[in-house]
Design a protein around this motif. Structure first.
Motif, mmCIF file in Angstrom:
data_model
loop_
_atom_site.group_PDB
_atom_site.id
_atom_site.type_symbol
_atom_site.label_atom_id
_atom_site.label_comp_id
_atom_site.label_asym_id
_atom_site.label_seq_id
_atom_site.Cartn_x
_atom_site.Cartn_y
_atom_site.Cartn_z
ATOM 1 N N VAL A 2 0.762 -1.134 -0.158
ATOM 2 C CA VAL A 2 0.118 0.100 0.054
ATOM 3 C C VAL A 2 0.769 1.109 0.135
ATOM 4 C CG1 VAL A 2 -1.992 1.067 1.172
ATOM 5 C CG2 VAL A 2 -1.853 -1.105 1.149
ATOM 6 N N ALA A 3 0.696 2.344 -1.268
ATOM 7 C CA ALA A 3 1.279 3.241 -1.175
ATOM 8 C C ALA A 3 0.606 4.364 0.036
ATOM 9 C CB ALA A 3 1.383 3.627 -2.469
ATOM 10 N N THR A 4 1.364 4.987 0.573
ATOM 11 C CA THR A 4 0.990 6.068 1.541
ATOM 12 C C THR A 4 1.491 7.352 1.129
ATOM 13 O OG1 THR A 4 2.695 5.524 3.250
ATOM 14 C CG2 THR A 4 0.697 4.632 3.523
ATOM 15 N N PRO A 5 1.090 8.564 1.699
ATOM 16 C CA PRO A 5 1.243 9.983 1.372
ATOM 17 C C PRO A 5 2.949 9.979 1.747
ATOM 18 C CG PRO A 5 -0.800 10.043 2.073
ATOM 19 C CD PRO A 5 -0.303 8.648 2.541
ATOM 20 N N ILE A 6 3.630 11.069 0.897
ATOM 21 C CA ILE A 6 4.843 11.403 1.069
ATOM 22 C C ILE A 6 5.020 12.618 1.983
ATOM 23 C CG2 ILE A 6 5.907 10.060 -1.085
ATOM 24 C CD1 ILE A 6 6.026 12.638 -2.429
ATOM 25 N N HIS A 33 4.752 5.369 13.660
ATOM 26 C CA HIS A 33 4.536 6.458 12.725
ATOM 27 C C HIS A 33 3.339 5.881 12.037
ATOM 28 C CE1 HIS A 33 5.304 8.960 9.006
ATOM 29 N NE2 HIS A 33 4.685 7.890 8.447
ATOM 30 N N THR A 34 3.193 4.722 11.660
ATOM 31 C CA THR A 34 1.842 4.185 11.092
ATOM 32 C C THR A 34 0.770 4.288 11.810
ATOM 33 O OG1 THR A 34 3.061 2.553 9.595
ATOM 34 C CG2 THR A 34 0.826 2.173 9.977
ATOM 35 N N GLN A 35 0.790 4.043 13.218
ATOM 36 C CA GLN A 35 -0.366 4.328 14.017
ATOM 37 C C GLN A 35 -0.693 5.826 14.057
ATOM 38 O OE1 GLN A 35 -3.020 2.746 15.312
ATOM 39 N NE2 GLN A 35 -1.751 1.479 16.883
ATOM 40 N N SER A 36 0.113 6.725 13.883
ATOM 41 C CA SER A 36 -0.098 8.140 13.884
ATOM 42 C C SER A 36 -0.917 8.449 12.487
ATOM 43 C CB SER A 36 0.985 9.025 13.895
ATOM 44 O OG SER A 36 1.904 8.885 15.125
ATOM 45 N N LEU A 37 -0.632 7.947 11.351
ATOM 46 C CA LEU A 37 -1.264 7.898 10.154
ATOM 47 C C LEU A 37 -2.583 7.209 10.166
ATOM 48 C CD1 LEU A 37 -0.657 8.622 7.180
ATOM 49 C CD2 LEU A 37 -0.178 6.268 6.549
ATOM 50 N N GLN A 73 -5.412 -14.598 7.013
ATOM 51 C CA GLN A 73 -5.346 -13.314 7.354
ATOM 52 C C GLN A 73 -5.245 -12.488 6.032
ATOM 53 O OE1 GLN A 73 -2.905 -11.584 10.401
ATOM 54 N NE2 GLN A 73 -3.668 -13.392 11.874
ATOM 55 N N ARG A 74 -5.700 -11.386 6.342
ATOM 56 C CA ARG A 74 -5.529 -10.448 5.118
ATOM 57 C C ARG A 74 -4.471 -9.409 5.680
ATOM 58 N NH1 ARG A 74 -11.850 -8.669 5.086
ATOM 59 N NH2 ARG A 74 -11.308 -9.015 6.948
ATOM 60 N N VAL A 75 -3.389 -9.303 4.862
ATOM 61 C CA VAL A 75 -2.168 -8.815 5.462
ATOM 62 C C VAL A 75 -1.722 -7.578 4.628
ATOM 63 C CG1 VAL A 75 0.412 -8.623 5.991
ATOM 64 C CG2 VAL A 75 -1.347 -10.787 6.345
ATOM 65 N N ALA A 76 -1.689 -6.138 4.962
ATOM 66 C CA ALA A 76 -1.210 -5.077 4.188
ATOM 67 C C ALA A 76 0.200 -4.592 4.760
ATOM 68 C CB ALA A 76 -2.054 -3.906 4.140
ATOM 69 N N PHE A 77 1.050 -4.044 3.591
ATOM 70 C CA PHE A 77 2.324 -3.594 4.188
ATOM 71 C C PHE A 77 2.413 -2.042 3.686
ATOM 72 C CE2 PHE A 77 6.731 -2.497 3.088
ATOM 73 C CZ PHE A 77 7.385 -2.592 4.329
ATOM 74 N N VAL A 78 2.900 -1.179 4.476
ATOM 75 C CA VAL A 78 3.259 0.025 4.348
ATOM 76 C C VAL A 78 4.741 0.560 4.786
ATOM 77 C CG1 VAL A 78 0.696 0.904 4.303
ATOM 78 C CG2 VAL A 78 2.351 0.996 6.348
ATOM 79 N N SER A 79 5.192 1.210 4.006
ATOM 80 C CA SER A 79 6.690 2.038 4.434
ATOM 81 C C SER A 79 6.236 3.403 5.089
ATOM 82 C CB SER A 79 7.654 2.176 3.363
ATOM 83 O OG SER A 79 7.018 2.968 2.229
ATOM 84 N N ASP A 80 7.382 3.924 5.751
ATOM 85 C CA ASP A 80 6.707 5.348 6.189
ATOM 86 C C ASP A 80 6.181 6.299 5.245
ATOM 87 O OD1 ASP A 80 7.865 4.084 8.641
ATOM 88 O OD2 ASP A 80 9.630 5.384 8.584
ATOM 89 N N ALA A 81 6.647 6.160 4.048
ATOM 90 C CA ALA A 81 6.095 7.367 3.191
ATOM 91 C C ALA A 81 6.334 6.786 1.724
ATOM 92 C CB ALA A 81 6.602 8.559 3.360
ATOM 93 N N GLY A 82 5.422 7.022 0.999
ATOM 94 C CA GLY A 82 5.438 6.573 -0.588
ATOM 95 C C GLY A 82 5.189 5.092 -0.840
ATOM 96 N N THR A 83 5.796 4.682 -2.045
ATOM 97 C CA THR A 83 5.545 3.361 -2.525
ATOM 98 C C THR A 83 6.557 2.322 -1.796
ATOM 99 O OG1 THR A 83 4.489 4.244 -4.648
ATOM 100 C CG2 THR A 83 5.229 1.778 -4.487
#
Length: 281
Positions: A2-6, A33-37, A73-83
């Motif tokens: 999952v891409a997240t905002p930069i 960081h992700t919990q804050s997002l 399970q359904r698993v999603a992955f995010v980095s701190d920002a971007g793709t």
């Protein structure tokens, strides 16, 4: 994936919000960081649903992800920002999941690389030298960085670099050897102090020194395509002379270094010259 905002939180996609809400496990580069997002979007996840997966534990954590996927399970992955997976964790995870015979689904979105490319006008279209090359972060050590810059100087396509604020000054100094070659600096993309400028390579250090704020933030650095040599006949003459004494690849490499002509174009020309010579009685 999952891409997240930069930077700007409004750059999240509706699909990303839907997946983040549904995920049983959310693997993330930094759980805090992700919990804050998530809180910013009104998404509630317990600490047990967050799994730390970063550059120091990616191989081990990837196996945990695989086990949870195999358990349904359904698993999603995010980095701190971007793709994820582009100068960020995620590539090893994707490899491990695919190796286990499971599906990896991309959710496109924010990316500092494509954001910078879209406004710089640095990517040629059509021809042998179209497109761009992603080089990421150059080596930290001065000698290795200088060697990398010399290598990139022969690359005729746009080159995409990334750099942190505490090293941008050193990178600018290293790029000065490229002279008049245009370079775009894009910093703090999508954030309040976003700034994008295109300068000759030799002027980058002076531009950074022009304001205390200019060296702050994360940078995308674009080396615009190398300009064609002023006299194409010079490069052809050098190539012809070297081909008489050297193997084709060596002749092409030296001609590119000497004249600045694009290596791909020189290689095509060298092949044509060799083929013509072989047909000559």
């Amino acid at each position: 994936m999952v891409a997240t905002p930069i930077g700007n939180l409004a750059d999240i996609t509706l699909r990303a919000l839907h997946v983040l809400q549904l995920a049983d496990t959310l693997a993330c580069e930094d759980t805090r960081h992700t919990q804050s997002l998530l809180r910013a979007y009104g998404i509630d996840k317990s600490g047990a649903q967050l799994l730390a997966l970063h550059q120091h534990n990616e191989q081990e954590a990837a196996q945990t992800v695989v086990a949870r996927l195999q358990a349904g399970q359904r698993v999603a992955f995010v980095s701190d920002a971007g793709t994820p997976g582009i100068s960020d964790p995620g590539a090893r995870l994707a490899f491990a999941v695919r190796a286990a015979g499971l599906r990896v689904v991309p959710l496109p979105g924010a990316s500092s690389i494509t954001a910078a490319l879209s406004v710089a006008g640095a990517v040629a279209s059509g021809g042998a030298d179209s497109g761009f090359v992603f080089a990421g972060f150059l080596p930290v050590k001065q000698a290795e960085r200088a060697s990398a810059v010399q290598h990139l100087a022969a690359e005729p396509r746009c080159v995409v670099l990334l750099e942190a604020p505490h090293r941008i000054t050193e990178l600018a100094q290293a790029l000065a050897v490229l002279g008049e070659r245009p370079v775009t600096l894009a910093r703090e993309l999508t954030k309040q102090f976003e700034e994008i400028t295109t300068q000759p390579a030799h002027s980058l250090s002076a531009w950074l020194d022009g304001g205390a704020q200019r060296a702050r933030g994360e940078f995308v650095v674009l080396l615009h395509p190398a300009p064609p040599p002023e006299n194409a006949s010079d490069s052809l003459r050098v190539l012809q002379l070297l081909l008489q004494e050297l193997p084709l690849k060596t002749a092409v490499r030296l001609t590119a270094d000497i004249t600045g002509a694009p290596r791909n174009a020189l290689y095509d020309t060298a092949l044509a010259l060799r083929q013509a010579d072989s047909k000559t009685p």
